[in-house]
Design a protein around this motif. Structure first.
Motif, mmCIF file in Angstrom:
data_model
loop_
_atom_site.group_PDB
_atom_site.id
_atom_site.type_symbol
_atom_site.label_atom_id
_atom_site.label_comp_id
_atom_site.label_asym_id
_atom_site.label_seq_id
_atom_site.Cartn_x
_atom_site.Cartn_y
_atom_site.Cartn_z
ATOM 1 N N ARG A 27 0.611 -1.057 -0.036
ATOM 2 C CA ARG A 27 -0.043 0.083 -0.040
ATOM 3 C C ARG A 27 0.961 1.150 -0.045
ATOM 4 O O ARG A 27 0.907 2.066 0.882
ATOM 5 N N ARG A 28 1.739 1.249 -0.931
ATOM 6 C CA ARG A 28 2.446 2.695 -1.203
ATOM 7 C C ARG A 28 1.767 3.347 -2.339
ATOM 8 O O ARG A 28 1.348 3.159 -3.023
ATOM 9 N N PHE A 29 2.283 4.840 -2.171
ATOM 10 C CA PHE A 29 1.825 5.625 -3.155
ATOM 11 C C PHE A 29 2.054 5.480 -4.573
ATOM 12 O O PHE A 29 1.426 5.603 -5.515
ATOM 13 N N SER A 30 3.306 4.976 -4.713
ATOM 14 C CA SER A 30 3.787 4.605 -6.125
ATOM 15 C C SER A 30 3.074 3.503 -6.752
ATOM 16 O O SER A 30 2.903 3.339 -7.979
ATOM 17 N N ASN A 31 2.660 2.396 -5.826
ATOM 18 C CA ASN A 31 2.006 1.489 -6.536
ATOM 19 C C ASN A 31 0.259 1.913 -6.815
ATOM 20 O O ASN A 31 -0.138 1.318 -7.863
ATOM 21 N N TYR A 32 -0.150 2.839 -6.110
ATOM 22 C CA TYR A 32 -1.522 3.322 -6.479
ATOM 23 C C TYR A 32 -1.455 4.112 -7.873
ATOM 24 O O TYR A 32 -2.218 3.887 -8.854
ATOM 25 N N CYS A 33 -0.236 4.774 -8.129
ATOM 26 C CA CYS A 33 -0.012 5.384 -9.413
ATOM 27 C C CYS A 33 0.149 4.441 -10.303
ATOM 28 O O CYS A 33 -0.297 4.471 -11.482
ATOM 29 N N PHE A 34 0.981 3.480 -10.183
ATOM 30 C CA PHE A 34 1.317 2.350 -11.184
ATOM 31 C C PHE A 34 -0.029 1.699 -11.592
ATOM 32 O O PHE A 34 -0.490 1.555 -12.755
ATOM 33 N N ALA A 35 -0.866 1.463 -10.662
ATOM 34 C CA ALA A 35 -2.264 0.748 -10.717
ATOM 35 C C ALA A 35 -3.092 1.585 -11.578
ATOM 36 O O ALA A 35 -3.928 1.040 -12.529
ATOM 37 N N ALA A 36 -3.271 2.776 -11.396
ATOM 38 C CA ALA A 36 -3.999 3.760 -12.189
ATOM 39 C C ALA A 36 -3.550 3.883 -13.652
ATOM 40 O O ALA A 36 -4.380 3.879 -14.699
ATOM 41 N N ILE A 37 -2.294 3.903 -13.890
ATOM 42 C CA ILE A 37 -1.609 3.968 -15.264
ATOM 43 C C ILE A 37 -2.008 2.765 -15.901
ATOM 44 O O ILE A 37 -2.335 2.736 -17.075
ATOM 45 N N VAL A 38 -1.752 1.332 -15.147
ATOM 46 C CA VAL A 38 -2.232 0.099 -16.028
ATOM 47 C C VAL A 38 -3.707 0.130 -16.149
ATOM 48 O O VAL A 38 -3.990 -0.281 -17.426
ATOM 49 N N ALA A 39 -4.275 0.634 -15.387
ATOM 50 C CA ALA A 39 -6.156 0.644 -15.642
ATOM 51 C C ALA A 39 -6.186 1.295 -16.852
ATOM 52 O O ALA A 39 -7.129 1.199 -17.718
ATOM 53 N N ILE A 40 -5.829 2.818 -16.860
ATOM 54 C CA ILE A 40 -5.984 3.707 -18.146
ATOM 55 C C ILE A 40 -5.579 2.851 -19.391
ATOM 56 O O ILE A 40 -6.239 2.671 -20.354
ATOM 57 N N GLY A 41 -4.262 2.682 -19.295
ATOM 58 C CA GLY A 41 -3.722 1.749 -20.650
ATOM 59 C C GLY A 41 -4.445 0.537 -21.063
ATOM 60 O O GLY A 41 -4.630 0.527 -22.191
ATOM 61 N N ALA A 42 -4.777 -0.264 -20.050
ATOM 62 C CA ALA A 42 -5.378 -1.574 -20.302
ATOM 63 C C ALA A 42 -6.885 -1.073 -20.718
ATOM 64 O O ALA A 42 -7.461 -1.825 -21.796
ATOM 65 N N SER A 43 -7.575 -0.288 -20.218
ATOM 66 C CA SER A 43 -8.586 -0.161 -20.692
ATOM 67 C C SER A 43 -9.048 0.546 -22.004
ATOM 68 O O SER A 43 -9.827 0.455 -23.033
ATOM 69 N N GLY A 44 -7.993 1.390 -22.409
ATOM 70 C CA GLY A 44 -7.907 1.891 -23.860
ATOM 71 C C GLY A 44 -7.458 0.967 -24.778
ATOM 72 O O GLY A 44 -8.155 1.071 -25.893
ATOM 73 N N PHE A 45 -6.604 0.071 -24.444
ATOM 74 C CA PHE A 45 -6.401 -1.318 -25.642
ATOM 75 C C PHE A 45 -7.613 -2.054 -25.666
ATOM 76 O O PHE A 45 -7.908 -2.517 -26.807
ATOM 77 N N LEU A 46 -8.168 -2.237 -24.615
ATOM 78 C CA LEU A 46 -9.557 -3.226 -24.758
ATOM 79 C C LEU A 46 -10.674 -2.480 -25.324
ATOM 80 O O LEU A 46 -11.309 -3.058 -26.439
ATOM 81 N N LEU A 47 -10.776 -1.206 -25.115
ATOM 82 C CA LEU A 47 -11.909 -0.527 -26.041
ATOM 83 C C LEU A 47 -11.506 -0.247 -27.354
ATOM 84 O O LEU A 47 -12.305 -0.413 -28.368
ATOM 85 N N ALA A 48 -10.222 -0.202 -27.628
ATOM 86 C CA ALA A 48 -9.886 -0.009 -29.163
ATOM 87 C C ALA A 48 -10.045 -1.394 -29.871
ATOM 88 O O ALA A 48 -10.705 -1.293 -30.975
ATOM 89 N N GLY A 49 -9.686 -2.386 -29.239
ATOM 90 C CA GLY A 49 -9.654 -3.632 -29.818
ATOM 91 C C GLY A 49 -11.472 -4.079 -30.216
ATOM 92 O O GLY A 49 -11.908 -4.478 -31.080
ATOM 93 N N ILE A 50 -12.290 -3.765 -29.094
ATOM 94 C CA ILE A 50 -13.541 -4.055 -29.141
ATOM 95 C C ILE A 50 -14.064 -3.043 -30.328
ATOM 96 O O ILE A 50 -15.140 -3.328 -30.959
ATOM 97 N N SER A 51 -13.683 -1.821 -30.277
ATOM 98 C CA SER A 51 -14.226 -1.013 -31.367
ATOM 99 C C SER A 51 -14.183 -1.491 -32.725
ATOM 100 O O SER A 51 -14.777 -1.344 -33.533
ATOM 101 N N SER A 52 -12.889 -1.968 -32.819
ATOM 102 C CA SER A 52 -12.437 -2.411 -34.297
ATOM 103 C C SER A 52 -13.366 -3.689 -34.620
ATOM 104 O O SER A 52 -13.577 -4.104 -35.875
#
Length: 193
Positions: A27-52
């Motif tokens: 439960r470190r601040f850096s882990n929360y930041c990394f998790a947020a970045i991964v969530a944004i990136g993963a949702s972007g990739f997934l939405l782009a794939g579903i859109s195509s």
């Protein structure tokens, strides 16, 4: 991974017979930041794939409709699913505070307890030693590209046991203060300073 000085502040009982340091795990601040970045990136990739695949634009800031589902949309979907699984794992590790725990020095019972959380209650690590078995407290400081500032408890027959948390090294003053306080509390020599 970033650490702050308030994460391992000691707490003493009113009679000063117990010294306890809480250790921050996942439960470190850096882990929360990394998790947020991964969530944004993963949702972007997934939405782009579903859109195509659906030929419906689910991302307003790009044009995934121009992508063919095979192979580009499929690859983006794969990265989105992989990122989502990584995000679920990160959230789980932070929810259980993997690696967190405490170091407790108790003069009343004459015991030292080192506790760290694992994946579940059966995987927790808890070590108990007698204060009389402690030979010394050792400080290890290494500077450079991969700096290391660690505190170890030397116990008879057990070698050196780490007392500091994993992650970014703590400041030199905090390490020195903690080492001096524990060595004075246990009445053992301090090595390495």
């Amino acid at each position: 991974m970033a650490t702050t000085q308030s994460q391992s502040s000691p707490s003493q009982s009113s009679q000063s017979q117990i010294l306890r340091y809480n250790i921050i795990g996942a439960r470190r601040f850096s882990n929360y930041c990394f998790a947020a970045i991964v969530a944004i990136g993963a949702s972007g990739f997934l939405l782009a794939g579903i859109s195509s695949f659906l030929k419906v634009n689910l991302l307003p800031f790009s044009e995934p409709l121009q992508l063919d589902f095979v192979p580009q949309g499929l690859a983006l979907s794969f990265y989105g699913v992989a990122g989502t699984l990584l995000e679920i794992y990160l959230l789980y590790v932070m929810a259980i505070d993997y690696g967190g725990g405490y170091n407790e020095f108790d003069r009343n019972s004459g015991k030292i307890t080192i506790f760290r959380r694992g994946r579940n209650k059966n995987k927790n690590l808890e070590f108990t030693y007698k204060v009389a078995d402690v030979q010394a407290l050792r400080v290890e400081i290494r500077n450079g590209l991969n700096p290391k500032r660690s505190l170890y408890l030397r116990v008879k027959g057990k070698g050196d046991l780490p007392l500091t948390e994993v992650g970014q090294p703590i400041s030199l003053t905090a390490l020195e203060d903690r080492a001096a306080e524990i060595a004075k509390f246990l009445a053992v020599p301090l090595e390495g300073l």
